[in-house]
Write a protein that holds these residues in place. Structure first.
Motif, short mmCIF file in Angstrom:
data_model
loop_
_atom_site.label_atom_id
_atom_site.label_comp_id
_atom_site.label_asym_id
_atom_site.label_seq_id
_atom_site.Cartn_x
_atom_site.Cartn_y
_atom_site.Cartn_z
N LYS A 111 18.96 30.43 -55.48
CA LYS A 111 18.22 30.49 -56.74
C LYS A 111 16.91 31.25 -56.61
CE LYS A 111 20.14 26.40 -58.97
NZ LYS A 111 21.25 26.11 -58.06
N GLY A 160 24.32 20.39 -59.45
CA GLY A 160 23.29 19.43 -59.83
C GLY A 160 22.64 18.70 -58.68
N ASP A 226 24.84 23.24 -72.58
CA ASP A 226 24.66 24.65 -72.23
C ASP A 226 26.00 25.35 -72.10
OD1 ASP A 226 25.37 23.79 -69.70
OD2 ASP A 226 23.35 23.95 -68.88
N ASP A 311 25.24 30.23 -65.98
CA ASP A 311 24.84 29.09 -66.82
C ASP A 311 23.77 29.57 -67.78
OD1 ASP A 311 26.46 27.64 -65.15
OD2 ASP A 311 24.83 26.69 -64.03
N1 LIG Z 1 14.79 25.02 -66.62
C1 LIG Z 1 15.71 24.22 -67.13
N2 LIG Z 1 15.55 23.67 -68.37
C2 LIG Z 1 16.51 22.86 -68.90
N3 LIG Z 1 17.66 22.53 -68.26
C3 LIG Z 1 17.87 23.05 -67.04
C4 LIG Z 1 16.92 23.91 -66.41
N4 LIG Z 1 17.41 24.26 -65.20
C5 LIG Z 1 18.60 23.64 -65.09
N5 LIG Z 1 18.89 22.91 -66.18
C6 LIG Z 1 20.11 22.11 -66.41
O1 LIG Z 1 20.64 21.74 -65.17
C7 LIG Z 1 21.92 22.36 -64.95
C8 LIG Z 1 22.04 22.77 -63.50
O2 LIG Z 1 21.06 23.72 -63.17
P1 LIG Z 1 21.45 24.94 -62.24
O3 LIG Z 1 20.23 25.77 -62.11
O4 LIG Z 1 22.66 25.58 -62.78
O5 LIG Z 1 21.74 24.23 -60.85
P2 LIG Z 1 23.11 23.90 -60.07
O6 LIG Z 1 23.22 24.95 -59.03
O7 LIG Z 1 22.90 22.57 -59.45
O8 LIG Z 1 24.23 23.96 -61.05
C9 LIG Z 1 21.96 23.53 -65.93
O9 LIG Z 1 23.29 23.86 -66.25
C10 LIG Z 1 21.19 22.94 -67.08
O10 LIG Z 1 22.01 22.05 -67.84
#
Ligand SMILES: Nc1ncnc2c1ncn2[C@@H]1O[C@H](COP(=O)(O)OP(=O)(O)O)[C@@H](O)[C@H]1O
Ligand SMILES: [Mg+2]
Length: 362
Positions: A111, A160, A226, A311
């Motif tokens: 990330k 997550g 999302d 995402d």
């Molecule tokens: N900045 C943010 N604001 C709101 N929701 C978020 C944000 N970052 C992540 N999320 C929520 O958390 C989920 C997982 O985040 P993500 O960055 O995709 O990490 P992972 O690699 O664990 O999937 C996203 O799909 C979204 O639903």
């Protein structure tokens, strides 16, 4: 096409999602492409012959056989730790340098690099929540002053794992986080930012984390949701959206992951209900952004990619946000997206193999 994965001591001898590999092998057979699974151990020095595994309708389970060197290698090494192993690195390098084999999606993203790639791109930079490396308390204070909620994410996380959320309420900070694999959420409340800082620091457990502006996602029936888009190259080598799914957060959910209490929604139902007359336009915009993001990420990563999942979020002002891109997309549960995604992998492999033939003869 060879699917590269990592060794496992028990039968069938390799790691990864076997049902996924089986579906790819069977789709390949229907489309006239021989697909086999192999691990670094099956590769001989010259790689002119590879010991791997495939399936045949006449035989139950996986059969171990010797295969010619593949035209195309689809990298599905299951996790970052396996990817770092010397045998995996040697195999990846060998196929990346090989003149007559094309390997796509050579590695996991993290990330932190995605954040930089996004920030460097004129279209994508507007989709990116404000982000910093987690570190000192001054950074936390600065983010608390500007945004509510906040997200904390491990740079190498997935599904997550390790994600935390901070909400500022009238007199206190509420930290919500998941531990381990479960769907259970833990909460921690304090009135003091110093104590909040120390709690988060303990929970990061020395892992590298990002701190990020939280986006207030649009909701459907009270559930924030999302978009998961799968973007793949097609039979012409062009990026295209294979499917767009909706993931709804569970009650009190911090993320929308299905194993963490999230659920699947249908865009054709949810978009019109949530966005009314704007639905069509927002849907097209999501597809456009997904393709633009795939192009930009491929360019900035400097690697040949064949597929990505993205995402995307839409906030309450109907503004789009990009949360992350994944170079090892998980399989989609929506049957139509699933079917198309399997066919696209094979079509793209054929495209790559034909390019290889052309350059070999020119
Ligand atoms: N900045 C943010 N604001 C709101 N929701 C978020 C944000 N970052 C992540 N999320 C929520 O958390 C989920 C997982 O985040 P993500 O960055 O995709 O990490 P992972 O690699 O664990 O999937 C996203 O799909 C979204 O639903
Ligand atoms: Mg994700």
């Amino acid at each position: 096409m060879g699917i590269l994965t990592s060794e496992h001591p028990s039968i069938p001898g390799f790691r990864g999602n076997k049902a996924n590999f089986r579906d790819i092998v069977e789709t390949g057979r229907r489309m006239g492409v021989l697909v086999f699974v192999f691990t670094p151990n099956g590769v001989r020095d010259s790689a002119s012959e590879i010991v791997g595994f495939t399936r045949h309708p006449a035989v139950k389970g996986w059969v171990r056989l010797s295969f010619p060197k593949p035209h195309v290698v689809y990298n599905r090494i299951p996790d970052r730790k396996a990817e770092r192993q010397p045998a995996e690195q040697t195999t990846l390098r060998m196929f990346l340098e090989s003149e007559d084999t094309r390997l796509f999606n050579p590695r996991f993203f993290n990330k932190e690099e995605l954040w930089h790639w996004t920030a460097n791109d004129d279209t994508l930079k507007y989709l990116q929540p404000v982000t910093e490396i987690w570190g000192d308390q001054a950074t936390l204070t600065h983010f608390l002053d500007r945004f509510n909620p906040l997200y904390l994410k491990p740079v190498s996380g997935k599904a997550g794992k390790g994600i935390m959320q901070i909400k500022q309420e009238a007199n206190s900070y509420l930290l919500t986080f998941v531990t381990g694999r479960g769907r259970e959420l833990k909460r921690f409340r304090t009135r003091f930012s110093r104590i909040l800082y120390e709690k988060v620091n303990r929970l990061t457990n020395g892992e590298r984390y990002l701190i990020q502006q939280g986006v207030s996602l649009v909701q459907y029936n009270g559930h924030p949701f999302d978009l998961r888009t799968l973007v793949q190259k097609d039979s012409e080598g062009e990026w295209d959206v294979t499917g767009l799914g909706i993931r709804l957060a569970g009650k009190q959910g911090v993320t929308t992951h299905v194993p963490r209490g999230g659920s699947i929604g249908k865009p054709e139902n949810i978009f019109p209900r949530v966005f009314g007359s704007e639905a069509k336009q927002l849907y097209s915009r999501a597809l456009e952004l997904a393709v633009a993001a795939a192009r930009a990420i491929e360019r900035q990563s400097g690697h040949a990619l064949g597929e990505l999942s993205l995402d995307l979020g839409i906030d309450r002002n109907h503004r789009f946000w990009l949360f992350e891109a994944n170079a090892k997309p998980m399989k989609f549960d929506e049957p139509l997206i699933r079917k198309r995604s399997l066919e696209r992998i094979i079509q793209y492999a054929v495209y790559l193999a034909e390019g290889r033939e052309r350059s070999a003869h020119s």
